[in-house]
Scaffold this motif. Structure first.
Motif, PDB file in Angstrom:
ATOM      1  N   UNK A  97      34.390  40.184  36.252  1.00 21.47           N
ATOM      2  CA  UNK A  97      34.987  39.110  35.454  1.00 21.47           C
ATOM      3  C   UNK A  97      36.393  38.716  35.891  1.00 21.47           C
ATOM      4  N   UNK A  98      37.049  39.545  36.736  1.00 23.05           N
ATOM      5  CA  UNK A  98      38.453  39.308  37.039  1.00 23.05           C
ATOM      6  C   UNK A  98      38.752  39.731  38.479  1.00 23.05           C
ATOM      7  N   UNK A  99      39.750  39.103  39.096  1.00 26.52           N
ATOM      8  CA  UNK A  99      40.110  39.472  40.469  1.00 26.52           C
ATOM      9  C   UNK A  99      41.610  39.303  40.687  1.00 26.52           C
ATOM     10  N   UNK A 100      42.093  39.922  41.763  1.00 29.97           N
ATOM     11  CA  UNK A 100      43.510  39.820  42.103  1.00 29.97           C
ATOM     12  C   UNK A 100      43.684  40.051  43.595  1.00 29.97           C
ATOM     13  N   UNK A 101      44.718  39.430  44.168  1.00 28.74           N
ATOM     14  CA  UNK A 101      45.051  39.654  45.576  1.00 28.74           C
ATOM     15  C   UNK A 101      45.454  41.106  45.811  1.00 28.74           C
ATOM     16  N   UNK A 102      45.226  41.556  47.039  1.00 25.82           N
ATOM     17  CA  UNK A 102      45.726  42.852  47.482  1.00 25.82           C
ATOM     18  C   UNK A 102      47.177  42.678  47.927  1.00 25.82           C
ATOM     19  N   UNK A 103      48.092  42.571  46.956  1.00 23.60           N
ATOM     20  CA  UNK A 103      49.488  42.303  47.266  1.00 23.60           C
ATOM     21  C   UNK A 103      50.229  43.542  47.759  1.00 23.60           C
ATOM     22  N   UNK A 104      49.983  44.657  47.097  1.00 22.31           N
ATOM     23  CA  UNK A 104      50.816  45.825  47.367  1.00 22.31           C
ATOM     24  C   UNK A 104      50.091  46.971  48.052  1.00 22.31           C
ATOM     25  N   UNK A 105      48.784  46.872  48.205  1.00 16.82           N
ATOM     26  CA  UNK A 105      48.046  47.907  48.918  1.00 16.82           C
ATOM     27  C   UNK A 105      47.969  49.245  48.221  1.00 16.82           C
ATOM     28  N   UNK A 106      48.130  49.269  46.896  1.00 16.11           N
ATOM     29  CA  UNK A 106      48.071  50.542  46.168  1.00 16.11           C
ATOM     30  C   UNK A 106      46.638  50.823  45.706  1.00 16.11           C
ATOM     31  N   UNK A 107      45.795  51.219  46.655  1.00 16.98           N
ATOM     32  CA  UNK A 107      44.394  51.525  46.368  1.00 16.98           C
ATOM     33  C   UNK A 107      44.233  52.999  46.032  1.00 16.98           C
TER      34      UNK A 107
END
Length: 508
Positions: free
Chosen positions: A461-471
């Motif tokens: 239902x939701x998404x976001x850019x990989x801005x900070x790489x905190x996986x």
């Protein structure tokens, strides 16, 4: 006009030969004890060569240079350049021919890089470098390759002269698996490239996802692009599965084991991707994994301006594990003069250990044929098993590496990757699958809508850019940046997801 093109071609060849000379000497391919007289000859003629180049502005006129050269009545394969001593040119060619007689050691990527670059230089000097977008030019370039490339597969190279002999030697040494099976010649292969289409690979294990993706393309997005599905031998995909796929309109099912010398390539797993792209019947290809969910008709990829500029469109992987690592150290140890776009990669700057993901790859095969061939080279059995698998992760990075080896420019999607799934407001993280944006809109994500371990259908239902790489450790959850709010799927996108879920429920 003909005179000008001929002069420009000569300039191109001079520069190419000098580049060969620099490569040979700076990398230790030529030894002074064996070539004392040659060294003496070069020192006497160096000034004349430099003057020739300085007095002639170099311009790249694309494939027309090659066309003019090949169609010339006086062209018999010999190199004839005014103001440059033929003895020097002949010596250069002898050195190159002697150097490529010996097989390239599997782990010697410095030599592989040099040979790939020489192959491209000689290719461009004969056929020209295609670098325009005009459809008429594409047709003319294709005809040029079809009708004037027979010499490349000549078995007895001594019947050839000059640069044709060198190019044929380079081509056959690099790609011994390419001809004699499905394709008998370069021209014969080029003639099979027609139109635009989608390419997939399927076996028993991922058949259901392949079927679901094709069903979604046809019945959710009304995508009319032809689709070619490759499998690897009769045991890989039983006849009953093939018949199911063929029941969809304009879907072809092809056995890739019949196309190349499998003693050398031995296609398995991820390595099948580049060979499927090369073998496909399409001139322009969207390769996609079986488990992808598209929110739009993928045909828009062919309309992307970035793709149209270089004939490629690659997508970024997650930003993970920054810092020095064995993969980047290995590539930098032999890739001494990377392309401008390669220098800007996170991988090369050691900002991420992974650069590219390959669930979708867009390639114009005719415009970037040398790049495709180089990627396939990196996925040969010995190179893939003894080097690639030990130095980098999966097949993914071999695409941009291959294009750099062939000195063909490529395009990386400017957007960072995304995470799409469900949001945990308290932890401020999204857990789900890797997605990709195009033109500021979510285009697709990989790994479908199914969690294999729990055999559970997922609803994103939701998404976001990989801005900070905190996986997280499993790379399935991304910590959200405090200044960035996630984006929720709109009503239309949610409706498409619901249709995918309905299809999935019918299958499992």
């Amino acid at each position: 006009m003909s005179f000008l093109l001929n002069r420009r071609f000569k300039r191109l060849l001079v520069i190419s030969l000098i580049f060969v000379l620099i490569i040979l000497f700076t990398t230790g391919f030529v030894y002074q004890d064996n070539y004392k007289e040659f060294y003496k000859s070069i020192s006497n003629k160096k000034t004349n060569i430099e003057k020739y180049i300085q007095n002639n502005d170099y311009t790249d006129d694309g494939w027309e240079i090659g066309k003019e050269n090949l169609n010339s009545k006086n062209n018999n394969g010999n190199i004839e350049i005014e103001n440059v001593n033929n003895e020097l040119i002949d010596s250069l060619e002898k050195i190159v021919l002697e150097y490529i007689k010996k097989p390239i050691p599997t782990k010697n990527f410095k030599k592989l890089s040099a040979v790939e670059e020489l192959h491209t230089r000689y290719w461009n000097s004969i056929f020209g470098k295609y670098n325009t977008l005009n459809e008429t030019d594409i047709t003319n370039y294709k005809n040029l390759l079809v009708h004037h490339s027979a010499f490349i597969t000549v078995k007895h190279l001594n019947v050839l002269d000059g640069k044709k002999k060198v190019l044929a030697s380079l081509h056959q040494s690099l790609y011994p698996w390419l001809y004699g099976f499905r394709f008998k010649s370069l021209g014969g292969m080029i003639k099979t490239f027609k139109g635009k289409g989608i390419v997939m690979s399927a076996g028993k294990q991922n058949f259901q996802f392949t079927k679901n993706t094709i069903d979604a393309l046809r019945n959710i997005h009304n995508c009319t692009l032809p689709i070619e599905v490759f499998y690897n031998g009769k045991k890989d995909l039983p006849k009953k599965y093939k018949n199911v796929l063929k029941s969809y309109k304009n879907v072809y099912v092809t056995d890739i084991s019949l196309f190349f010398n499998n003693d050398i390539v031995d296609m398995k797993g991820w390595a099948i991707k580049p060979f499927s792209i090369l073998a496909s019947r399409f001139e322009e290809v969207i390769f996609m994994d079986a488990g992808v969910v598209y929110l739009k008709d993928p045909k828009i990829l062919f309309e992307n301006k970035i793709y149209q500029k270089t004939g490629t469109l690659f997508f970024r992987d997650r930003t993970i594990y920054p810092g020095s690592n064995k993969s980047s150290k290995w590539i930098k140890s032999w890739l001494e003069n990377p392309l401008s776009e390669t220098k800007e990669l996170r991988f090369m700057k050691e900002e991420s250990r992974q650069e590219m993901e390959s669930s979708t790859i867009v390639i114009h095969k005719l415009k970037t044929l040398l790049g495709v061939l180089a990627v396939c080279k990196l996925n040969e059995k010995k190179i893939h098993e003894k080097v690639i698998n030990k130095k980098i992760y999966e097949d993914k990075e071999t695409f941009w590496i291959g294009y750099d080896l062939a000195r063909q420019h490529y395009s990386m999607n400017p957007h960072s990757s995304t995470i799409i799934g469900k949001v945990n407001v308290v932890k401020r993280e999204i857990c789900g699958h890797l997605g990709q944006m195009m033109d500021n809109e979510l285009l697709y994500w990989k790994d479908y809508l199914f969690e294999k371990e729990k055999e559970k259908i997922l609803k994103f239902e939701v998404y976001s850019y990989d801005y900070n790489g905190q996986w997280n450790k499993n790379l399935n959850c991304l910590k959200l940046n405090n200044t960035i709010e996630p984006t929720y799927l709109n009503e239309k996108e949610l409706g498409i997801v619901e249709k995918y879920i309905e299809n999935l429920k019918k299958s499992f």
